[in-house]
Every structure is written in structure tokens, then in C-alpha cells.
Scaffold this motif. Structure first.
Motif, PDB file in Angstrom:
ATOM      1  N   UNK A  96       0.812  -1.193   0.112  1.00 26.37           N
ATOM      2  CA  UNK A  96       0.062  -0.094  -0.091  1.00 26.37           C
ATOM      3  C   UNK A  96       0.832   1.165  -0.019  1.00 26.37           C
ATOM      4  N   UNK A  97       1.959   1.210   0.941  1.00 24.38           N
ATOM      5  CA  UNK A  97       2.844   2.220   0.906  1.00 24.38           C
ATOM      6  C   UNK A  97       3.490   2.622  -0.532  1.00 24.38           C
ATOM      7  N   UNK A  98       3.978   1.501  -1.123  1.00 24.55           N
ATOM      8  CA  UNK A  98       4.429   1.803  -2.393  1.00 24.55           C
ATOM      9  C   UNK A  98       3.400   2.397  -3.449  1.00 24.55           C
ATOM     10  N   UNK A  99       2.163   1.866  -3.394  1.00 22.31           N
ATOM     11  CA  UNK A  99       1.080   2.261  -4.537  1.00 22.31           C
ATOM     12  C   UNK A  99       0.731   3.710  -4.169  1.00 22.31           C
ATOM     13  N   UNK A 100       0.882   4.180  -2.991  1.00 14.46           N
ATOM     14  CA  UNK A 100       0.531   5.562  -2.582  1.00 14.46           C
ATOM     15  C   UNK A 100       1.738   6.528  -2.655  1.00 14.46           C
ATOM     16  N   UNK A 101       2.705   6.095  -3.006  1.00 11.41           N
ATOM     17  CA  UNK A 101       3.969   6.770  -3.054  1.00 11.41           C
ATOM     18  C   UNK A 101       4.478   7.185  -1.388  1.00 11.41           C
ATOM     19  N   UNK A 102       4.125   6.683  -0.445  1.00 11.53           N
ATOM     20  CA  UNK A 102       4.406   6.891   0.732  1.00 11.53           C
ATOM     21  C   UNK A 102       5.934   6.450   0.904  1.00 11.53           C
ATOM     22  N   UNK A 103       6.203   5.338   0.231  1.00 11.78           N
ATOM     23  CA  UNK A 103       7.369   4.694   0.508  1.00 11.78           C
ATOM     24  C   UNK A 103       8.199   4.742  -0.734  1.00 11.78           C
ATOM     25  N   UNK A 104       9.528   5.526  -0.789  1.00 14.83           N
ATOM     26  CA  UNK A 104      10.256   5.772  -1.800  1.00 14.83           C
ATOM     27  C   UNK A 104      11.905   5.368  -1.491  1.00 14.83           C
ATOM     28  N   UNK A 105      12.532   5.502  -2.344  1.00 13.59           N
ATOM     29  CA  UNK A 105      13.914   5.441  -2.034  1.00 13.59           C
ATOM     30  C   UNK A 105      14.563   6.030  -0.917  1.00 13.59           C
ATOM     31  N   UNK A 106      13.996   7.300  -0.783  1.00 16.84           N
ATOM     32  CA  UNK A 106      14.421   8.002   0.337  1.00 16.84           C
ATOM     33  C   UNK A 106      14.168   7.674   1.717  1.00 16.84           C
ATOM     34  N   UNK A 107      12.955   6.902   1.948  1.00 14.81           N
ATOM     35  CA  UNK A 107      12.781   6.721   3.249  1.00 14.81           C
ATOM     36  C   UNK A 107      12.674   4.947   3.433  1.00 14.81           C
ATOM     37  N   UNK A 108      13.042   4.261   2.494  1.00 14.93           N
ATOM     38  CA  UNK A 108      12.870   2.660   2.360  1.00 14.93           C
ATOM     39  C   UNK A 108      13.645   2.140   3.688  1.00 14.93           C
ATOM     40  N   UNK A 109      15.005   2.535   3.864  1.00 16.67           N
ATOM     41  CA  UNK A 109      15.825   1.975   4.849  1.00 16.67           C
ATOM     42  C   UNK A 109      14.983   2.055   6.090  1.00 16.67           C
ATOM     43  N   UNK A 110      14.613   3.300   6.299  1.00 14.96           N
ATOM     44  CA  UNK A 110      13.804   3.636   7.597  1.00 14.96           C
ATOM     45  C   UNK A 110      12.637   2.911   7.750  1.00 14.96           C
ATOM     46  N   UNK A 111      11.948   2.472   6.633  1.00 11.46           N
ATOM     47  CA  UNK A 111      10.827   1.298   6.735  1.00 11.46           C
ATOM     48  C   UNK A 111      11.188   0.192   7.061  1.00 11.46           C
ATOM     49  N   UNK A 112      12.409  -0.350   6.704  1.00 13.16           N
ATOM     50  CA  UNK A 112      13.055  -1.717   6.700  1.00 13.16           C
ATOM     51  C   UNK A 112      13.483  -1.662   8.695  1.00 13.16           C
ATOM     52  N   UNK A 113      13.920  -0.606   9.147  1.00 15.74           N
ATOM     53  CA  UNK A 113      14.225  -0.690  10.350  1.00 15.74           C
ATOM     54  C   UNK A 113      13.088  -0.611  11.205  1.00 15.74           C
ATOM     55  N   UNK A 114      12.267   0.093  10.824  1.00 15.78           N
ATOM     56  CA  UNK A 114      10.619   0.255  11.452  1.00 15.78           C
ATOM     57  C   UNK A 114      10.028  -1.147  11.655  1.00 15.78           C
ATOM     58  N   UNK A 115       9.857  -1.931  10.573  1.00 17.68           N
ATOM     59  CA  UNK A 115       9.412  -3.341  10.583  1.00 17.68           C
ATOM     60  C   UNK A 115      10.118  -4.266  11.304  1.00 17.68           C
ATOM     61  N   UNK A 116      11.586  -4.024  11.443  1.00 22.67           N
ATOM     62  CA  UNK A 116      12.439  -5.068  12.265  1.00 22.67           C
ATOM     63  C   UNK A 116      12.222  -5.088  13.680  1.00 22.67           C
ATOM     64  N   UNK A 117      11.850  -3.628  14.153  1.00 23.83           N
ATOM     65  CA  UNK A 117      11.598  -3.317  15.483  1.00 23.83           C
ATOM     66  C   UNK A 117      10.296  -3.863  15.690  1.00 23.83           C
ATOM     67  N   UNK A 118       9.206  -3.739  14.981  1.00 23.56           N
ATOM     68  CA  UNK A 118       8.001  -4.111  15.167  1.00 23.56           C
ATOM     69  C   UNK A 118       7.870  -5.882  15.291  1.00 23.56           C
ATOM     70  N   UNK A 119       8.808  -6.410  14.202  1.00 26.40           N
ATOM     71  CA  UNK A 119       8.794  -7.837  14.183  1.00 26.40           C
ATOM     72  C   UNK A 119       9.513  -8.407  15.196  1.00 26.40           C
ATOM     73  N   UNK A 120      10.512  -7.793  15.690  1.00 27.06           N
ATOM     74  CA  UNK A 120      11.429  -8.284  17.203  1.00 27.06           C
ATOM     75  C   UNK A 120      10.269  -8.081  18.297  1.00 27.06           C
ATOM     76  N   UNK A 121       9.479  -6.802  18.343  1.00 24.95           N
ATOM     77  CA  UNK A 121       8.956  -6.951  19.541  1.00 24.95           C
ATOM     78  C   UNK A 121       7.676  -8.092  19.749  1.00 24.95           C
ATOM     79  N   UNK A 122       6.985  -8.212  18.342  1.00 24.60           N
ATOM     80  CA  UNK A 122       5.815  -9.186  18.250  1.00 24.60           C
ATOM     81  C   UNK A 122       6.501 -10.662  18.558  1.00 24.60           C
ATOM     82  N   UNK A 123       7.783 -10.892  18.019  1.00 25.45           N
ATOM     83  CA  UNK A 123       8.434 -12.050  18.238  1.00 25.45           C
ATOM     84  C   UNK A 123       8.822 -12.433  19.693  1.00 25.45           C
TER      85      UNK A 123
END
Length: 469
Positions: free
Chosen positions: A359-386
């Protein structure tokens, strides 16, 4: 048959059952009443019921009717099924009705539509039928549709309307007013007037309210707004929709590669695109094809079977991982009970991350400028959930099986697969997008494979490592 007799069915229906239900859709009783009259040969009665409806409701009537009844229905309603109804109709339903019409009838309907709607009517026809319909049209209409068909599907060129109001930059306000009042070739509805230079390149826009409030002798270059959003003719329709959303546009000029004004797109066209794209991405993620209940059965079966065939091989790959540890499973049956939990939770976590990323890719919320931040964010979410869910499962496992090391293995496997799921759900769509592959189409296969294989491998591998069996 008298006028009273013709109006009687509508009066009876209004008294016993509303035309629309509580959700403003055609009621079942109304649809059945119309179909009953068609079957009885009472075309006048059917028309009397349908005549008060909006074209969109008439289109809904066809969509709600059985496919084998639609030809008889269109014959009974005759002149009520006009171009406006075809413009509102579901693609599959419209295609079925168009196939039953003669080329000159399709040409007549297409001539009354805006160019974009006429293209939608004709583009899916067989090449031979297309030629027959275009041959039956007026030269001017035929040229406009042929030009539109020359553009790629789902681009601004296919979406735009050719009918617009454009005026030269040297005019005064009175010239614009006189032109709008006297010309018979202008579109019925328009929101903006485009100002063009001598090369027919747009240099500004005029809103109707500005024209009405300006002095008659004022040059339009003093009244117009110079800043405007121009849409390249080859821009993907999804990107066009994003521009309309970002800049709150009502209409926008479409320009060719040389910058000349060739058409315009209006917000009502964009609403259809937004609806289509939103539903399309969700359906592509599940491999359900168009997901249209009016789609032919054979086409739906073919689409879904192909997708399931691909998923079958991912399931075989996951089963292969399980086979490696079958001796461990045979010695400790509890592993077979618990590994499904690890695998299932990983799949659910990956689905959440993948849906957000696509969805973020489709709405241009996720671009090359913030993709790494998205990866780190999802890593923290996944770690906390795990960690949270893994701890919860480990406690439960200890209470039920009273096996400390089994609980530790379950905890570690839950954490590992949760992190794997989170990273897969974001990195795979990002990677596909970088390769210019629609992530909505193919992400599910790769992400499912990653969570299945890693889930089994982590849990069974750790169990073997800790010699639980």
C-alpha cells in the motif's frame, strides 16, 4: 394498453416494496419484478418500472440480472439503455451486451460517449469487430478513438477526454465569454478553461468563477492561474490518481511529448481509477484475478488455478524442509503439533507487513528516500511481536509439556520467524518494485515461501540442535 395500465406495475411495487433497499441498492423485489415482466413479454410494464431510474441504477439492474436474461432485458428496455447506462456498466456485463449488438449500434453508442468511455467500450473487442465499429463512426469520432487506442492501456492517453475548452492567450475576458456562449462544439460540463500559446501548449487555466467576476476588457493572462499540474500522456493512471490526490485537483491538462495540449482528465474519472486500483492490489495479493462476480467462470478458474499451482510448489518446498527433520519429528511427536503454530504466526505477521508495504508503495508513501527507515521500523515491530508472542507460547508450552528446552526452542523459533516474516514482508516488495515488477502480483508467493521454509527450518533445526528428540 392505456397509460394507467402501464403505470400500474410501478404503483404496485412502490406500495409493496421499495425500489432501493436500506443501503441504497436496487431491492431484490424490484429486480425480480422487472425480470418477471420481461419474461411475460410485458416490455411496456418493464420500461415503466425502469424509466425513473438513474443511468447508474439501470446499469446495476443489468449486473444484478442473470446473464441469460440480459439480452432479453436490453431488448425490452430498448431506448432506456443509452450511452450513459453503458458508461456506468460493469466491464464484463458491458462486454457481453456489446457482443450481442451490431457494429452500427455500438458505433452509435460510442459516438454519444466521452472519448475515455468510448475507448473503454471498444478496447476489449476483437480486432475485426473494432474495425467494423470504427468504420461505422463519423470520421472525427473515429480519429479520436483511434488516437486513444494507440496509447498503452492504463495510461493518461487512454483515460483522458478530448473534449475541452481551450482559448488563446491574447484574448480578453469578453472574448472568452462570447466563445463559450456561441460555440456549439464545447463539452456540456467543464470546470476549467485552458489557456494555450501559439504552439497550443498550456500556459495557464481559468476557472469559470474568475471569468464571471473579471472585467470584460481585462486580458485573460492577467486573470488566469499560471501554475498548473500537467499530466504526460504516457503517465500510468495510478500515478495520475496520486497527483490528483496530492494537489487536490478537479481537472488537469494532458500534454504529449512535445508539451502540446491533447486532452484533459477530470476528478470523476479518477474516482473510478482509485476504486479499481485499491481493489486490484488486494485481489492480486490473493491471486484471485479480477475478483469480479460477473467474470466468466472459465476465466476465473484459469486464473485461480494458475496461482494455486505456483503456491503448490512453494508448499512442496516447505514440505521438503520438514522431510529433512522427519526422524526428529518421529521421535518427538510434539514437534509436529507445535511447528504449525510457528509457521502460521510467521505467515500472519508477513501478511501484515506485506500489505502495509504494498500500500505504501502504491500511494508513494514509500520511496527510495525512506525505504531503509521502513525496513528498520518493521524490524523493531517484528522483534517486539516475536519476543512477546514467543514468551507467551514458551510459558504455555512449559505449563502443558513441562519441558524447559522445548519451551526455549519454541521461543527462539517464534522470534526468528517473526523477524524473518517482518523483513521478508518489506524487503521482497521493495526489491520487486526496484526491478519494475508489480509487488502486488508476486510478493505473496515469495513471502509465503520465506515464512514457511524458515519457520520449519528454525523450529525443527533448533530442536535437532538441542537434541530434543
Amino acid at each position: 394498453m392505456s397509460d394507467t395500465d402501464i403505470q400500474m406495475p410501478e404503483a404496485e411495487l412502490r406500495e409493496n416494496e421499495a425500489i432501493h433497499d436500506d443501503e441504497d441498492r436496487l431491492s431484490r423485489a424490484f429486480v425480480q419484478s422487472v425480470l418477471d415482466r420481461v419474461e411475460e413479454g410485458d416490455a411496456a410494464g418493464a420500461r415503466a418500472l425502469v424509466e425513473p431510474l438513474h443511468p447508474a441504477d439501470v446499469a446495476d439492474l443489468f449486473e444484478l440480472s442473470p446473464a441469460d436474461m440480459r439480452p432479453a432485458l436490453v431488448q425490452a428496455l430498448a431506448d432506456l439503455v443509452d450511452a450513459d447506462v453503458f458508461a456506468e456498466m460493469n466491464d464484463w456485463v458491458r462486454e457481453g451486451l456489446v457482443d450481442a449488438l451490431e457494429p452500427h449500434e455500438v458505433a452509435e453508442i460510442a459516438s454519444e460517449l466521452d472519448t475515455d468511455d468510448a475507448v473503454a467500450l471498444i478496447e476489449d473487442m476483437d480486432e475485426e469487430d473494432q474495425r467494423a465499429v470504427l468504420h461505422a463512426m463519423e470520421p472525427e469520432d473515429r480519429a479520436a478513438i483511434e488516437e486513444a487506442l494507440s496509447y498503452e492501456e492504463e495510461t493518461a492517453g487512454r483515460l483522458m477526454q478530448r473534449d475541452l475548452v481551450a482559448v488563446p492567450e491574447h484574448w480578453l475576458v469578453r472574448d472568452v465569454i462570447d466563445f463559450v456562449r456561441s460555440s456549439d462544439d464545447l463539452p456540456t460540463d467543464f470546470w476549467e478553461i485552458f489557456v494555450v500559446d501559439i504552439a497550443h501548449k498550456p500556459i495557464g487555466t481559468l476557472k469559470g468563477s474568475w471569468v464571471l467576476r473579471a472585467r470584460d476588457d481585462e486580458p485573460i493572462v492577467e486573470v488566469m492561474q499560471r501554475e498548473q499540474t500537467l499530466i504526460p500522456v504516457d503517465m500510468d493512471q495510478e500515478e495520475v490518481a496520486l497527483r490528483f490526490q496530492k494537489y487536490a485537483l478537479i481537472s488537469a491538462a494532458v500534454v504529449d511529448r512535445s508539451g502540446r495540449l491533447v486532452g484533459m482528465i477530470t476528478v470523476d474519472d479518477i474516482l473510478h481509477i482509485v476504486q479499481e486500483e485499491a481493489g486490484e492490489d488486494a485481489l492480486l495479493l490473493s491471486g484471485a484475478g479480477d475478483g469480479d462476480i460477473n467474470e466468466p467462470l472459465s476465466s476465473t478458474i484459469k486464473t485461480r488455478m494458475w496461482w494455486l499451482f505456483i503456491n503448490l510448489w512453494t508448499a512442496i518446498l516447505a514440505a521438503g524442509v520438514v522431510a529433512i527433520f522427519q526422524e526428529s519429528i518421529a521421535r518427538l511427536v510434539t514437534l509436529a503439533v507445535l511447528m504449525g503454530i510457528v509457521n502460521g504466526m510467521g505467515g500472519n505477521a508477513a501478511t501484515q507487513t506485506m500489505a502495509v508495504t504494498v500500500r505504501a508503495l502504491a500511494t508513494n508513501q514509500l520511496t527510495g528516500s525512506n525505504s531503509w527507515r521502513m525496513v528498520v521500523r518493521e524490524w523493531w515491530i517484528a522483534s517486539a511481536n516475536g519476543l512477546g508472542l514467543g514468551l507467551l507460547m514458551a510459558i504455555g508450552c512449559q505449563l502443558i509439556y513441562h519441558d524447559f528446552w522445548l519451551s526455549v526452542v519454541l521461543f527462539l523459533a517464534m522470534v526468528i520467524n517473526s523477524i524473518n516474516a517482518g523483513l521478508s514482508g518489506v524487503l521482497i516488495p521493495l526489491g520487486l518494485a526496484r526491478l519494475k515488477i508489480d509487488p502486488a502480483i508476486t510478493s505473496t508467493v515469495f513471502v509465503t515461501t520465506m515464512t514457511d521454509t524458515m519457520g520449519f527450518f528454525a523450529f525443527l533445526g533448533l530442536a535437532t540442535l538441542f537434541h530434543l528428540s
